[in-house]
Design a protein around this motif. Structure first.
Motif, mmCIF file in Angstrom:
data_model
loop_
_atom_site.group_PDB
_atom_site.id
_atom_site.type_symbol
_atom_site.label_atom_id
_atom_site.label_comp_id
_atom_site.label_asym_id
_atom_site.label_seq_id
_atom_site.Cartn_x
_atom_site.Cartn_y
_atom_site.Cartn_z
ATOM 1 N N GLU A 41 4.799 -23.620 -32.041
ATOM 2 C CA GLU A 41 6.162 -23.154 -31.812
ATOM 3 C C GLU A 41 6.466 -22.933 -30.339
ATOM 4 O O GLU A 41 7.614 -23.086 -29.913
ATOM 5 N N THR A 42 5.470 -22.599 -29.548
ATOM 6 C CA THR A 42 5.713 -22.340 -28.126
ATOM 7 C C THR A 42 6.141 -23.609 -27.392
ATOM 8 O O THR A 42 6.913 -23.549 -26.436
ATOM 9 N N LYS A 43 5.631 -24.750 -27.833
ATOM 10 C CA LYS A 43 5.982 -26.024 -27.201
ATOM 11 C C LYS A 43 6.978 -26.826 -28.033
ATOM 12 O O LYS A 43 7.347 -27.937 -27.653
ATOM 13 N N GLU A 44 7.401 -26.265 -29.169
ATOM 14 C CA GLU A 44 8.314 -26.952 -30.091
ATOM 15 C C GLU A 44 7.773 -28.321 -30.499
ATOM 16 O O GLU A 44 8.472 -29.336 -30.486
ATOM 17 N N ILE A 45 6.494 -28.309 -30.871
ATOM 18 C CA ILE A 45 5.808 -29.529 -31.305
ATOM 19 C C ILE A 45 5.369 -29.362 -32.750
ATOM 20 O O ILE A 45 4.916 -28.281 -33.156
ATOM 21 N N GLU A 46 5.506 -30.431 -33.531
ATOM 22 C CA GLU A 46 5.048 -30.444 -34.915
ATOM 23 C C GLU A 46 4.267 -31.728 -35.183
ATOM 24 O O GLU A 46 4.546 -32.775 -34.585
ATOM 25 N N VAL A 47 3.301 -31.612 -36.097
ATOM 26 C CA VAL A 47 2.686 -32.788 -36.697
ATOM 27 C C VAL A 47 3.261 -32.900 -38.098
ATOM 28 O O VAL A 47 3.239 -31.934 -38.864
ATOM 29 N N ALA A 152 3.262 -36.985 -34.364
ATOM 30 C CA ALA A 152 3.432 -35.770 -33.581
ATOM 31 C C ALA A 152 4.815 -35.851 -32.976
ATOM 32 O O ALA A 152 5.226 -36.899 -32.471
ATOM 33 N N ALA A 153 5.568 -34.756 -33.050
ATOM 34 C CA ALA A 153 6.967 -34.760 -32.609
ATOM 35 C C ALA A 153 7.237 -33.548 -31.738
ATOM 36 O O ALA A 153 6.781 -32.446 -32.026
ATOM 37 N N ILE A 154 8.002 -33.764 -30.668
ATOM 38 C CA ILE A 154 8.412 -32.666 -29.800
ATOM 39 C C ILE A 154 9.933 -32.593 -29.794
ATOM 40 O O ILE A 154 10.619 -33.608 -29.721
ATOM 41 N N LYS A 182 -5.161 -39.016 -32.064
ATOM 42 C CA LYS A 182 -5.158 -40.376 -31.537
ATOM 43 C C LYS A 182 -3.818 -41.053 -31.762
ATOM 44 O O LYS A 182 -3.330 -41.138 -32.880
ATOM 45 N N GLN A 183 -3.246 -41.561 -30.683
ATOM 46 C CA GLN A 183 -1.979 -42.279 -30.743
ATOM 47 C C GLN A 183 -2.195 -43.673 -31.302
ATOM 48 O O GLN A 183 -3.091 -44.408 -30.877
ATOM 49 N N VAL A 184 -1.346 -44.083 -32.266
ATOM 50 C CA VAL A 184 -1.434 -45.435 -32.820
ATOM 51 C C VAL A 184 -0.097 -46.168 -32.765
ATOM 52 O O VAL A 184 0.018 -47.296 -33.246
ATOM 53 N N GLY A 185 0.913 -45.557 -32.195
ATOM 54 C CA GLY A 185 2.211 -46.201 -32.084
ATOM 55 C C GLY A 185 2.899 -45.807 -30.798
ATOM 56 O O GLY A 185 2.522 -44.834 -30.142
ATOM 57 N N ILE A 210 0.462 -41.123 -35.187
ATOM 58 C CA ILE A 210 -0.933 -40.766 -34.984
ATOM 59 C C ILE A 210 -1.767 -41.163 -36.194
ATOM 60 O O ILE A 210 -1.225 -41.445 -37.265
ATOM 61 N N GLU A 211 -3.091 -41.163 -36.021
ATOM 62 C CA GLU A 211 -3.980 -41.465 -37.139
ATOM 63 C C GLU A 211 -3.943 -40.349 -38.159
ATOM 64 O O GLU A 211 -3.804 -39.172 -37.793
#
Length: 211
Positions: A41-47, A152-154, A182-185, A210-211
């Protein structure tokens, strides 16, 4: 992105054509559902994992996406062979010369720029399946389904300018590295509001598969 790599998606001038959009950030449209896997939540990032999304896509020719947007907007406002009644989650305008089913606008609209075949796609409402999605009357439009799309989304506000997108893409990549993801796209940018929304209230995202 496995399917999105060649068939993704763009933010367009939706708020000028959909009365559900506003100056104050509430687009009033359905959002594509997903499973939340992890959140910072601090970086507003979600998987997230999008179990299934049905897309209707139009190729983008040249440097402008206006033609693709017009084709897709005509599709959701009746240029399709659907006959099933569809519950509206956002009002749209119907051109008088269109025949078929009006289809609710769904957020987000994405843009993948680092592809050999860039295209714009609208996400269909969650109740749609590949089989039940009305067939476009325009043969240049395609219907496809994406399954188990893990990203992964910001989230960030402001505009989808190159500098703003690049800044938040790098924050997301650094965060992914710290988590061993790991990034795949390629990075994909997503917009949930049209250009009439005040920039500081806009909901923008960068997503990386991501994987």
């Amino acid at each position: 992105m496995r399917i999105f790599g060649a068939k993704l998606l763009t933010i367009a001038t939706i708020s000028t054509m959909l009365t559900g959009c506003s100056l104050f950030g509430d687009s009033g449209v359905e959002s594509a559902p997903y499973e939340l896997v992890m959140a910072d939540e601090t970086k507003e990032i979600e998987v997230r994992n999008y179990e299934s999304m049905v897309l209707v896509s139009a190729s983008i020719d040249g440097t402008s996406d206006n033609s693709a947007f017009r084709k897709l907007f005509k599709y959701i406002t009746g240029a399709n062979e659907g006959a099933t009644e569809i519950a509206m989650t956002a009002p749209v305008f119907m051109d008088e010369d269109q025949k078929g089913t009006e289809i609710a606008m769904t957020a987000p609209v994405f843009m993948a720029e680092n592809t050999n075949e860039p295209s714009m796609s609208f996400v269909m409402p969650a109740s749609f399946t590949l089989e039940s999605t009305p067939k476009p009357t325009d043969p240049s439009l395609t219907v496809s389904e994406v399954s188990n799309y893990k990203v992964a989304a910001i989230r960030f506000s402001g505009t989808l300018s190159d500098s703003n997108v690049d800044e938040h893409t790098q924050i997301l990549l650094n965060w992914m590295q710290s988590k061993g993801l790991k990034q795949v796209g390629e990075p994909v940018k997503a917009g949930y509001n049209g250009p009439l929304t005040l920039p500081f209230l806009r909901h923008n995202e960068v997503l990386i598969e991501i994987e």
